[in-house]
Write a protein that holds these residues in place. Structure first.
Motif, short mmCIF file in Angstrom:
data_model
loop_
_atom_site.label_atom_id
_atom_site.label_comp_id
_atom_site.label_asym_id
_atom_site.label_seq_id
_atom_site.Cartn_x
_atom_site.Cartn_y
_atom_site.Cartn_z
N ASN A 70 30.81 48.84 26.69
CA ASN A 70 30.12 48.29 27.94
C ASN A 70 28.85 49.26 28.31
O ASN A 70 27.78 49.19 28.90
N SER A 88 21.18 39.08 28.29
CA SER A 88 20.55 39.30 26.75
C SER A 88 20.14 38.04 26.31
O SER A 88 20.95 36.94 26.12
N LEU A 91 35.42 40.88 22.19
CA LEU A 91 34.95 40.89 23.60
C LEU A 91 34.10 42.19 23.84
O LEU A 91 33.55 42.10 24.95
N VAL A 146 35.29 39.84 30.73
CA VAL A 146 35.16 38.70 31.65
C VAL A 146 36.37 38.02 31.52
O VAL A 146 36.69 37.13 32.31
N ILE A 187 26.26 47.59 30.85
CA ILE A 187 26.99 47.06 32.00
C ILE A 187 27.45 48.31 33.01
O ILE A 187 27.45 48.37 34.10
N SER A 231 24.11 34.55 29.49
CA SER A 231 22.84 35.26 29.97
C SER A 231 21.54 34.16 30.24
O SER A 231 20.98 34.36 31.23
N SER A 275 30.88 37.76 26.88
CA SER A 275 31.86 38.64 27.79
C SER A 275 31.24 39.51 28.85
O SER A 275 30.78 38.99 29.89
N GLY A 276 30.99 40.87 28.83
CA GLY A 276 30.50 41.36 30.03
C GLY A 276 29.26 40.92 30.51
O GLY A 276 29.09 41.01 31.78
N LEU A 277 28.50 40.62 29.71
CA LEU A 277 27.11 40.22 30.08
C LEU A 277 27.13 38.86 30.82
O LEU A 277 26.50 38.62 31.91
N SER A 278 28.15 37.99 30.40
CA SER A 278 28.59 36.85 31.18
C SER A 278 28.70 37.05 32.71
O SER A 278 28.19 36.56 33.59
N LEU A 279 29.84 37.96 32.70
CA LEU A 279 30.54 38.71 33.87
C LEU A 279 29.32 39.00 34.93
O LEU A 279 29.20 38.70 36.12
N MET A 280 28.30 39.80 34.26
CA MET A 280 27.12 40.29 35.09
C MET A 280 26.01 39.37 35.79
O MET A 280 25.58 39.54 36.48
#
Lengths: 372, 289
Positions: free
Chosen positions: A256, A316, A249, A223, A261, B146, B180-185
């Motif tokens: 990922n 999540s 991160l 992100v 993801i 999320s 991180s990535g989950l926020s991006l998604m």
């Protein structure tokens, strides 16, 4: 064999390389030959060991390696033909995002990919892979073309992030990325995306809303850049905090994959894609053709619903029983320890049963013991 | 739902604002009866400012307000029914920077009395039924993780199912780093849900307030059928500091403010806070919703 660019973590290897070069230069007699073989074996082993144990921050640096193959390299390696299409028909042509018709094996596809630039001039023209709004709009226009003619779309993601600049803001960087995500989610044609190097935030996601998403083994997807994260949360970006941020991160391919993801991690040659681009190209081509063949079985009209479900379940969180809120006093400005006592404990509770909490896809209807 | 009425009372009783909770820093507003407007520098009487919808009576500066205050200002009295309040953050990455995310969340919850950086629910706006989401800048800079992403997505889906116009009031620092990535998604998730609303012919009014940046701007905030913005709100993809560092030149006056975006063709209307209720209902009427 020697790389002009030596990563910090590869320094021990570099010495071995120099030793091998020295041996190579004087060779010819048998004693030297066996020493050379031994040195080469030692090198291969050290390389494999090093790359099997890279830290997240090292992976970020491998992903940014100047010799790492880029979109144009993969197009050359994978595509039998490439018919580049320029421009967004609105403002201009962004060299940081390449689009065009291509043939991969027996398939006709639309390629969309970030490009960082090969030499210094090229890099400056491409803003080091940071695309402008016109780049994202070009990508969308060409993807629509693909949809119209029933071509599957292959996107290659490799960007530190969308370009942060005056013109980019004025021309609607945020809008361009947002519209791409919205439109990609409902395109009636198969889409596969591969993060080949840097998957920098919204700039990456702007061409990565796909039916199948993969990452190369030493790519990252996050992100925010570790430096950006360190600067904000650790208040300064240095090698120590960058490394800590990279770890926190969870930006590696493996992480990922665990978070759901990405769907696949594509193995790289020993020592990274930059050591053997041809082999990397073959593996990548195999993955693309396999996935597209799989997706071709679906009716194009049914793909958006499946794609929606893929992204819909990401995230999540816990669902607690809607408690009759005694939170009146909590909402008052005074920082009295509020009703969220229950919620305060919930995330902890979740952490406690680790496995359940860490499974990202589960919409765990956690009983939340403290809440009841 | 039994909670709804209590909730309404809560939101009305709260009256808590951004200024009350932000301490330190140049923008800090001193507690007390009087405060200095950060724009015009005039001393203004707090009660007068609050009665004026948290707008400076001297210079029309729009103070930042909490989600509860926003709900109170936009909706008909007693009409807001909170929804999706059962969602809680799960710290999926077990994120630790200088302080663990889990502890940070507890602190924020304790400080603000809120569970997350968003309030969502059904409400009436001048008698028109609508789905309303208000982001809350007071909670972790209104960042989207999320829970925020899921709340917005569920609100969009509810707007589709119940054929209601959707209004999202954005104010956010962007995607939440700690997920991180989950926020991006969540950016992809909310945008994809809006594609469905669009397919269903639904109306989405995006209201941008100070500040709307990063991953929130680059997803649902810029996808409104109609985009309204409060005056002089900071709206952008990258933060001004990052841009300044990248291009190494000073930014023009008013850069990334609502009026700049309207001139650039990115925002439909800049609307004063006092007119927001009527402008929103006006658009709902034109869309025939």
């Amino acid at each position: 064999m020697a790389l002009p660019h030596v990563l910090e973590c590869e320094k021990p290897l570099h010495e071995l390389e120099r030793k091998i070069q020295a041996l190579e230069s004087l060779t010819s007699n048998d004693a030297d030959q066996s020493a050379l073989d031994a040195a080469r074996a030692e090198y291969a082993e050290a390389l494999a060991h090093l790359y099997a144990n890279l830290s997240p921050w090292d992976i970020v640096r491998v992903a940014r390696h100047p010799k790492r193959p880029q979109t144009r390299d993969y197009i050359r390696l994978i595509c039998k033909d490439f018919c580049e299409l320029h421009g967004d028909r609105r403002f201009g042509d962004d060299p940081a995002l390449i689009t065009g018709f291509a043939r991969i094996g027996s398939m006709r596809v639309m390629i969309v990919g970030h490009h960082k630039g090969a030499d210094t001039n090229d890099k400056i023209a491409c803003h080091f892979g940071c695309a402008h709004p016109e780049g994202y709009r070009k990508a969308l226009a060409k993807m629509r073309l693909a949809e119209k003619f029933g071509l599957p779309i292959v996107t290659l993601v490799d960007t530190p992030g969308a370009f942060p600049g005056l013109g980019a803001e004025q021309r609607g960087q945020a809008e361009a990325i947002a519209v791409n995500m919205l439109e990609m989610s409902r395109m009636k044609t198969p889409i596969v995306s591969i993060v080949i190097g840097e998957g920098g935030s919204g700039g990456a996601l702007g061409i990565a809303v796909a039916d199948r998403v993969a990452m190369l083994e030493y790519a990252y997807y996050s992100v925010i850049s570790p430096e950006g994260c360190a600067a904000i949360l650790w208040k300064e970006a240095n090698s120590e905090t960058n490394s800590a941020a990279a770890k926190a991160l969870k930006l590696t391919a493996k992480d990922n994959l665990e978070l759901g993801i990405v769907d696949d991690v594509i193995t790289e040659p020993v020592g990274g894609a930059h050591r053997d681009p041809a082999a990397m190209g073959r593996t990548l081509e195999q993955w693309i053709t396999d996935r597209l063949r799989e997706l071709n079985r679906f009716k194009p009209a049914n793909l958006p619903a499946r794609r929606y479900e893929r992204f819909r379940k990401l995230g999540s969180y816990l669902e607690v029983e809607p408690t009759p809120e005694p939170s009146e006093d909590a909402a008052a400005p005074s920082p009295a320890p509020p009703a969220p006592e229950t919620d305060a404990t919930t995330p902890r509770a979740a952490q406690g049963n680790g496995a359940a909490a860490r499974k990202p896809r589960t919409r765990s209807s956690e009983p939340a013991p403290a809440g009841n | 739902m039994a909670t709804s009425k209590e909730q309404v009372q809560t939101t009305q009783a709260a009256g808590r604002t951004w200024m009350d909770v932000k301490s330190g820093g140049s923008n800090a507003i001193p507690e007390g009866l009087w405060l200095r407007c950060p724009q015009c520098g005039q001393m203004i009487y707090r009660k007068q400012m609050e009665a004026n919808l948290h707008v400076c009576p001297e210079c029309e500066h729009h103070f930042r307000i909490s989600a509860s205050e926003r709900v109170r200002q936009l909706t008909d009295p007693e009409s807001f029914e909170p929804m999706f309040t059962e969602l809680r953050c799960a710290d999926p990455l077990s994120f630790v920077d200088r302080k663990p995310y889990a502890a940070r969340l507890v602190d924020e919850q304790r400080r603000t009395g809120e569970h997350e950086a968003i309030k969502a629910g059904r409400a009436f706006i001048k008698g028109r039924a609508a789905m309303l989401c208000c982001m809350d800048l007071t909670f972790m800079m209104g960042s989207m993780g999320s829970v925020v992403g899921e709340t917005i997505t569920r609100s969009i889906e509810a707007a589709i199912d119940q054929n209601l116009p959707l209004i999202i009031v954005s104010c956010s620092g962007g995607a939440r780093m700690q997920e991180s990535g989950l926020s991006l998604m969540q950016m992809a998730k909310t945008s994809a849900a809006l594609a469905r609303l669009d397919d269903a012919g639904g109306l989405f009014i995006s209201v941008l307030t100070d500040p709307t940046t990063g991953g929130v701007t680059a997803s649902f905030a810029m996808l409104g059928d109609v985009i309204l913005a409060e005056p002089k709100a900071l709206i952008g993809f990258a933060g001004p500091r990052v841009i300044k560092q990248t291009i190494r030149q000073d930014l023009p006056e008013g850069f990334q403010r609502s009026e700049f975006l309207q001139d650039a063709g990115l925002v439909d209307r800049v609307v004063h806070r006092r007119d927001m209720r009527s402008e929103v209902s006006r658009v709902i009427d034109y869309a025939g919703k």
